[in-house]
Design a protein around this motif. Sequence first.
Motif, short mmCIF file in Angstrom:
data_model
loop_
_atom_site.label_atom_id
_atom_site.label_comp_id
_atom_site.label_asym_id
_atom_site.label_seq_id
_atom_site.Cartn_x
_atom_site.Cartn_y
_atom_site.Cartn_z
N ASP A 203 0.82 -1.20 0.00
CA ASP A 203 0.00 0.00 0.00
C ASP A 203 0.86 1.26 0.00
O ASP A 203 0.34 2.36 -0.17
CB ASP A 203 -0.93 0.01 1.22
N GLY A 204 2.16 1.09 0.24
CA GLY A 204 3.05 2.24 0.13
C GLY A 204 3.27 2.98 1.43
O GLY A 204 3.42 4.19 1.44
N THR A 205 3.31 2.22 2.53
CA THR A 205 3.48 2.86 3.83
C THR A 205 4.91 2.72 4.31
O THR A 205 5.50 1.67 4.14
CB THR A 205 2.56 2.17 4.86
N ARG A 209 4.63 4.84 9.69
CA ARG A 209 3.18 4.77 9.54
C ARG A 209 2.67 3.35 9.74
O ARG A 209 1.57 3.13 10.23
CB ARG A 209 2.76 5.32 8.17
N ARG A 213 -0.24 3.19 12.30
CA ARG A 213 -1.60 2.95 11.83
C ARG A 213 -1.99 1.47 11.84
O ARG A 213 -3.15 1.13 11.96
CB ARG A 213 -1.75 3.47 10.40
N PHE B 98 -6.79 2.94 2.38
CA PHE B 98 -5.50 3.20 3.03
C PHE B 98 -4.36 3.41 2.02
O PHE B 98 -3.55 4.32 2.16
CB PHE B 98 -5.15 2.06 3.98
N GLY B 99 -4.33 2.56 0.99
CA GLY B 99 -3.28 2.69 -0.02
C GLY B 99 -3.35 4.03 -0.73
O GLY B 99 -2.33 4.69 -0.95
N GLU B 101 -4.70 6.72 0.46
CA GLU B 101 -4.34 7.73 1.45
C GLU B 101 -2.81 7.89 1.50
O GLU B 101 -2.30 9.01 1.53
CB GLU B 101 -4.88 7.26 2.81
N CYS B 102 -2.11 6.75 1.44
CA CYS B 102 -0.65 6.81 1.47
C CYS B 102 -0.10 7.46 0.21
O CYS B 102 0.98 8.05 0.23
CB CYS B 102 -0.06 5.40 1.60
N ARG B 103 -0.83 7.36 -0.89
CA ARG B 103 -0.34 7.95 -2.14
C ARG B 103 -0.93 9.34 -2.36
O ARG B 103 -0.80 9.90 -3.46
CB ARG B 103 -0.72 7.04 -3.32
#
Lengths: 305, 359
Positions: A203-205, A209, A213, B98-99, B101-103
Amino acid sequence: MSPAAPAAARPPFASLKRLPEFLVIWVPLLISAGHVVTFALWTTWMSFTPSTLVPADGFVGLRNYNAVLATRNWKIAFDNLLLFGSGFVVLSLSAGLILAILLDQRIRGENVLRSIFLYPLAVSFVVTGTVWSWLLNPGIGIQKLVNDLGWTSFRFDWLIDRDMAIWTIVITAVWQSCGFAMALFLAGLRSVDGDLVKAAQIDGTGPVRIYRRVILPTLWPITITVAVIQLQFAITTFDLVRALTGGGPGIATQLPALVVYDFMFQRGNLGRGAAAAVLMLLVLLAVLLPHWTWRAIQNRRAARG
Amino acid sequence: MSALVIRDLHKRFGTTEVLKGINLDIDSGDFTVLVGPSGCGKSTLLNIIAGLETASSGDIEIGGRLVNAIPPKDRDIAMVFQTYALYPSMTVRQNITFGMECRNVPKAAQNQAVERVAKLLQIEPLLARKPAQLSGGQRQRVAMGRALVRDPKLFLFDEPLSNLDAKLRVEMRMEIKQLHARIGTSIVYVTHDQIEAMTMATRIAVMHQGEVQQFADPDTVYNRPANLFVARFMGAPPMNTVMARIDAGAVVVGDIRLPAPEAAAAWQGREVVLGIRPECIAEPTRLFGDGSAPIVITAPVEMTEPTGAETIVVMRLGGEKVLGRVAPDTRLANGATARFAVDTRKLCLFDPQTERLIA
């Protein structure tokens, strides 16, 4: 064997076989519960009597309570409890959590470090208090060491400073018990599904985070449990302070348990000591009752699925 | 165009090599299933494709772009996990967004995307719930929603159905297949269940001991397995494999002679392994495919297993145990010798040394 044989046809004396289990579990449980309850009731009764050196009959209403609440000793003890309780719980949880997160990075020597951090828990409070009273003593402890190393203007004399002395108790208590918080947090972190972290990565965290989260929110139940256990310890703290500062300098580090002791055994006023003890019990209940309610709600919710 | 190219990929953990030179070229829009027994390296391969693990050597291209050094989030992929890996503290909606939001996708676009996916998967009523309040099938759907919302070049599925009960698994299998047909995005799907592979895949890569044993369409993998491992892994019950001999254009097993495929001529007089699918041994009245009278053999019956739709027969062929599938109303007595029709068009012959398919 006939199919009509009743299911309840157990061999005779079957329950006798389980007798040792009942003895081992119920006898100690009843005795200790009896002790706790009896003495709690007796103390409560005493708090309403005019007892001084020895128990006495009679009823004086809330006189003992009013007297205790009016003393400077109790006020300071209660203020200290608020400061110590919150400072200790917050710092011990934070330190425990940070240690747990660091240990969770699959580092080498984890087992050794874990044991080291947990070890203070195995030391009695009196020993901890005594050793730290040496370490914090400006004449022989850390201050002297640093001074002798050449930094002669270094001052670390909280132990004898009226305003800061309570923080030495916080430091010592955190040292003693943050390993416990760490162990529980680490168990919580280890039970987090590894796929969660992978999903968050896709998801790119970033790592911060992911912790904030995804991982840390799963630790709430553990956090609350640890906090309640620590608070309970904070409220009943006696031996640590007794060994570290003895309530001093002066009465700067008084805590409720010391006040109880003081009333009962130093001043020979059983009635007021009992009243102070009952006040402590009320504080304890103020922490535990909400926790029990919360647990009951959680359990019911879990049962409903 | 290729959706995914894997070139000479190796993965070593210390001295153990778990992937030994994987080469795959997956076409855009394909539903590729990586199937193999546990420990064959298929999940490791998927993790490497996702960028969650690094390869020891070799290249990976996604959509024509070399992604070896690109982190998972920038590979333009989405993944569905075996345990679903839904964030427990977030609602279904937050899980899906969520993904984005992260991007830093704008809020309005996030909501639009959620609506679209929720509608597609029929999870609109669940959006406000937490994962703990969902059933296994619902969690599965949400996990797919989280992947779908991304609209990636490549979907990765890591055994997504293995935590579901048998009935739900069959339903979800159909749904995923329909979903693929509708959105058309390339999928790489890992499973140990060969039935999932057969039913869903457009291409199957059978893996074993860190190597791709065969990479072909399901029909080829099933009917022309590249080697004995594939033959014995695919199909339930699996392909029968018995020792045989080639003699004058015939495959000889014990006292039974079956017409050999032409390519077997080079093996005249030598030992081979005969592979024959259970469904190619049936009751004697069965007509296979072209309607011509089939070869009929006799064999002693050891046991029968009625499944309702058909009956599995355990018989002896050349001294070895062989399974056949006969019509459920066929009367067979244990221990008696019975006649069976054999579909000789689908015989496979393997080299007993290399275990590779000869003909």
